[in-house]
Write an enzyme that holds these catalytic residues in place. Structure first.
Site, mmCIF file in Angstrom:
data_model
loop_
_atom_site.group_PDB
_atom_site.id
_atom_site.type_symbol
_atom_site.label_atom_id
_atom_site.label_comp_id
_atom_site.label_asym_id
_atom_site.label_seq_id
_atom_site.Cartn_x
_atom_site.Cartn_y
_atom_site.Cartn_z
ATOM 1 N N ARG B 264 0.859 -1.188 0.000
ATOM 2 C CA ARG B 264 0.000 0.000 0.000
ATOM 3 C C ARG B 264 0.890 1.232 0.000
ATOM 4 O O ARG B 264 1.444 1.608 1.017
ATOM 5 C CB ARG B 264 -0.881 -0.014 1.255
ATOM 6 C CG ARG B 264 -2.004 0.993 1.244
ATOM 7 C CD ARG B 264 -2.609 1.121 2.629
ATOM 8 N NE ARG B 264 -1.783 1.976 3.465
ATOM 9 C CZ ARG B 264 -1.674 1.861 4.787
ATOM 10 N NH1 ARG B 264 -2.323 0.936 5.435
ATOM 11 N NH2 ARG B 264 -0.903 2.682 5.475
ATOM 12 N N HIS B 268 -3.734 4.583 4.593
ATOM 13 C CA HIS B 268 -4.831 3.610 4.765
ATOM 14 C C HIS B 268 -6.129 4.204 4.217
ATOM 15 O O HIS B 268 -6.847 3.572 3.461
ATOM 16 C CB HIS B 268 -4.989 3.254 6.239
ATOM 17 C CG HIS B 268 -6.236 2.488 6.534
ATOM 18 N ND1 HIS B 268 -6.395 1.173 6.149
ATOM 19 C CD2 HIS B 268 -7.388 2.839 7.141
ATOM 20 C CE1 HIS B 268 -7.599 0.758 6.523
ATOM 21 N NE2 HIS B 268 -8.225 1.753 7.117
ATOM 22 N N TYR B 277 4.097 6.060 11.036
ATOM 23 C CA TYR B 277 4.425 4.708 11.471
ATOM 24 C C TYR B 277 5.308 3.922 10.505
ATOM 25 O O TYR B 277 5.698 2.826 10.789
ATOM 26 C CB TYR B 277 3.141 3.919 11.794
ATOM 27 C CG TYR B 277 2.088 3.931 10.706
ATOM 28 C CD1 TYR B 277 2.198 3.083 9.612
ATOM 29 C CD2 TYR B 277 0.994 4.783 10.786
ATOM 30 C CE1 TYR B 277 1.246 3.084 8.622
ATOM 31 C CE2 TYR B 277 0.028 4.781 9.791
ATOM 32 C CZ TYR B 277 0.155 3.936 8.713
ATOM 33 O OH TYR B 277 -0.798 3.936 7.731
#
Lengths: 451, 378
Positions: B264, B268, B277
């Site tokens: 990805r 998100h 993160y």
């Protein structure tokens, strides 16, 4: 034609964002989806793609400013045949019909709690409730009194009608059941504005009518106006609790030696004019501890984007007074010895109890102590005196079976509870500070080693 | 290719199948190659065009969210090969149970672009007719669609149909109980279902290694479901792997599990900040394995992608992006009362009461604003 771009909700349910930077300036030609700047939300820093192809005509917010969702942040001169982009409408406006979820309009997002409460209060009008009808005298008066203090009773559509017409509902008295302001009330008021004075004049009497009716029911609930010290305290603790991330740590220490030390001092003639208590010793220990961990004596200056560390200690002492809680502080407490601190605490307490504490005594505190031990309490999670980095709660000194020299002995034990602002104080500094205070409380001779 | 017998006692680290390497060169894979022997350069060019288009759609939708036109958008950047490759292994009789990220799949299935956007704009509960496209509405509940797909596949067997169902899921969903229950049922009833897991390496902010200490594909054989690990950024390999699973389903072979190893590249959702993160080295590493770049290199190497062809691909993508934008920002707000539609298929007393209350509530606005229940405020 000029097209304005209003800050959208970039996350799910965000109400504001900070402009981080602009990548374009007034006069620049931009393409559709060209990155024109960056904004930071509570969730992320995101790039803003231009919603239009055109020329930047205005940038209304400088980098560093926080903008509410729905405010115009940039404007463009767009060719008239700007196509579908020209159809783009105010996202905040379009979201209004959503009514649930994160589609809140900017107005409601500013004060969600208030809207929620008010809706609960008016829900009886949108959904008939026979139970309430059966006992109108009982229900009506308290509701009326409460609403007078809050805002006029009405329904959301009527409220909106009034807002659209520029009418303040506070100027009206409702003709509906239990004082409800109806659509007709608003329309007739609008039709004859001169009515305003007359209507308003009746308002106090409506309130007065409500009060005696409520008095018959007063035994079950007492309504006290929020004002004075209570109002101030409520605002201060709420502000503190919701701006400073609190951390509370506890340390239970054997203070037998500390109590013996205080007893020794009490026997001395030079201490005969003051009252020595565990609070006195704690005040001294705090001043010593702050010297070693200055972050406990600092302040978060949001406006200046700076942390201010004070080289003096204005030591607040929470005092319960007939008017409520006040926290006067001892100026430059770091300069005082045990006698000076004992004298200052005694004077401050006397003045506070007499209700004569001056605003200057309450202002400028840098650290506070609250002595909940006097109420027989062991520990708590004190809320910081607004703007301060730390607060120490002293628990009751209790005779407790405790480990002493390898055996179990009945010792005088107390718990220290320290809350600190985690923005300013890390766990390490907070813990070291609390350990230092505990060390002095349990063995005053440690003061020699700390200072 | 792995099947249940092959993996038992063997290494729990199955290799990753690949047909086009990241640099655009061919890779020999005896198991996959025969499955796509019919795919010629024209078809590969079509796959390339599909990937470019859905990436363009993704970029446009992300921009529209930033411009306040969509409430939310889940970017699919980097997962174009997994979406396009898997979709092209299916027929219109097969039923698709997607997650919320399969917007590329939905477009390639034929769903109207504005329709797809309507859900993300908050204008409609679903962006397409599930029965018309044999594709369920985007599943927001993580992993729940695997149950639906398994049940549907069990029904296909009872109906004696040759079709299959495919459940899309992510690496995060692989930890959900629903997914495991689905695999137990699928194996027990030998249901013709494909579990197509796009391992994009991040379950929002949790790295895949946290919940999968061994490859996710290794779990399926434990349920008696053959599985395959495939390079999810290799559109040809994904197409081949999905055909392998589809062939099994159509020939009574029961369920299969595919782990498409992808990445990805975006957030998100548009409400997420991945820089909090994950490190930038990951992005560089996976950027070098881009699904589109490798097919471009492959086709160019074969002289099949000249400037005219590339311009044609870009034109289609731009046209779709413009159509998406137009459809999105000119979308009428739904009439308020439609919120009660499609809740129950039959009369429902509680809902009727709510409808009545809401109607009266809205009526209170009507007299002054000239707004009707059919209209919308602007």
């Amino acid at each position: 034609m000029i097209q304005e771009f209003k800050l959208p909700d970039l996350g799910e349910g965000l109400t504001e964002s900070e402009i981080v930077s602009w990548h374009v300036a007034v006069g620049d030609t931009v393409q559709l989806n060209q990155v024109i700047g960056e904004v930071e939300t509570a969730k992320a820093v995101v790039e803003l793609p231009s919603p239009y192809a055109g020329i930047v005509t205005a940038i209304t917010h400088e980098p560093g400013t926080t903008v509410e969702v729905g405010e115009v942040i940039i404007a463009f001169e767009v060719p008239a045949e700007g196509g579908p982009a020209a159809e783009a409408v105010d996202p905040a406006q379009k979201r209004v019909p959503t009514l649930v979820g994160y589609g809140a309009d900017p107005e409601s997002s500013k004060r969600p709690a208030r809207r929620a409460r008010a809706f609960a209060a008016t829900s009886t009008t949108t959904m008939p409730q026979p139970a309430a009808e059966a006992a109108p005298a009982v229900v009506a008066a308290p509701v009326q009194a409460r609403v007078q203090a809050d805002r006029p009773r009405s329904t959301p559509p009527v409220r909106k009608l009034a807002r659209d017409m520029g009418i303040d509902l506070a100027e009206l008295v409702g003709s509906g059941e239990r004082g409800l302001i109806t659509r007709d009330d608003v329309l007739s008021f609008a039709g004859d504005p001169s009515q305003g004075a007359g209507v308003a004049a009746t308002a106090p009497s409506a309130s007065a009518v409500g009060t005696p009716a409520g008095a018959g029911n007063a035994a079950r609930e007492v309504r006290t106006p929020i004002k004075g010290v209570r109002k101030f305290t409520a605002a201060a603790v709420a502000k503190s609790a919701f701006t400073a991330p609190h951390v509370t740590e506890f340390l239970t220490v054997d203070v037998t030696a500390g109590m013996e030390f205080l007893a020794k001092l009490r026997a001395k003639r030079e201490f005969s004019d003051v009252k020595l208590t565990p609070l006195t010793l704690a005040a001294r220990a705090v001043c010593l501890g702050i010297a070693r961990q200055p972050s406990l004596n600092s302040r978060w200056d949001e406006g200046a984007k700076e942390i201010v560390t004070m080289n003096y200690v204005n030591l607040g002492i929470a005092a319960a007074t007939p008017r409520g809680l006040v926290v006067p502080n001892i100026k430059d407490a770091q300069l005082l010895g045990m006698h000076g601190l004992a004298a200052a605490v005694g004077e401050l307490a006397t003045v506070a109890r007499s209700g004569k504490t001056q605003p200057a005594d309450l202002a400028g505190g840098t650290f506070s102590i609250t002595n909940i031990g006097v109420f027989g309490i062991d520990a708590g999670t004190p809320i910081l005196n607004s703007g301060e980095a730390g607060i120490l709660a002293l628990g009751a000194v209790r005779n407790t079976p405790w480990e002493h020299q390898g055996g179990i002995a009945l010792r005088q034990v107390m718990t220290l509870s320290l809350s600190f602002d985690h923005r300013l104080v890390d766990g390490e500094q907070g813990s070291r500070f609390l350990a230092d205070v505990g060390a002095v409380m349990s063995d005053p001779a440690m003061a020699l080693a700390l200072s | 290719m792995l099947d249940a017998s092959a993996i038992s006692g063997a290494s729990p680290q199955p290799g990753i199948h690949q047909l086009i390497a990241a640099d655009g060169t061919s890779v020999a894979d005896e198991e996959l190659a025969p499955l796509v022997a019919d795919v010629d350069d024209d078809q590969l060019l079509q796959l390339y065009s599909d990937m470019v288009t859905i990436r363009r759609i993704d970029v446009e939708a992300t921009a529209l969210q930033r411009q306040g036109q969509l409430a939310l958008w889940p970017p699919m950047l980097g997962q174009e090969a997994s979406q396009a490759g898997s979709l092209h292994a299916l027929t219109m009789d097969d039923f698709i149970f997607p997650t919320y990220r399969e917007n590329g799949v939905a477009y390639l299935r034929g769903a109207d672009l504005a329709g797809i956007m309507s859900t993300w704009r908050g204008s409609a509960n679903t962006g397409w007719d599930p029965h018309k496209f044999n594709m369920a509405t985007p599943q927001i509940i993580i992993g729940a669609q695997t149950l639906h797909a398994t049940g549907y596949a069990m029904g296909l067997v009872l109906d004696g149909k040759e079709a299959l169902s495919i459940a899309y899921l992510g690496d995060g969903a692989s930890s959900q109980g629903d997914v495991h229950e689905s695999m137990v049922f699928a194996a027990s009833f030998q249901a013709p279902v494909i579990f197509f897991c796009q391992n994009n390496h991040w379950a929002i902010s949790e790295p895949v290694g946290l919940q999968a200490h061994a490859p996710i594909a290794g779990r399926a054989p434990g349920y008696g479901i053959p599985s395959m690990r495939v390079d999810g950024n290799d559109v040809l390999a994904v197409l081949a792997a999905t055909r392998w699973a589809a062939n099994r389903a159509r020939s009574g072979g029961g369920p299969s599990f595919i782990e498409a190893v992808t990445y990805r590249m975006g957030a998100h959702t548009t409400a997420d900040d991945p820089t909090r993160y994950r490190g930038v080295t990951e992005l560089e590493e996976w950027g070098a394995r881009d699904p589109i770049a490798r097919v471009r290199a492959f086709l160019q190497g074969r002289g099949r992608l000249d400037e005219a062809a590339e311009a044609g691909v870009a034109a289609r993508a731009d046209t779709m992006a413009a159509e998406l934008r137009n459809g999105c920002i000119n979308m009428p707000d739904p009439a308020p009362m439609t919120v009660f539609d499609n809740v129950y298929t039959t009369e429902h007393a509680i809902l009727d009461r709510q409808r009545d209350h809401y109607e009266r509530y809205l009526a209170a606005f009507a007299t002054t604003e000239g707004t009707t229940l059919e209209g919308s405020r602007s």
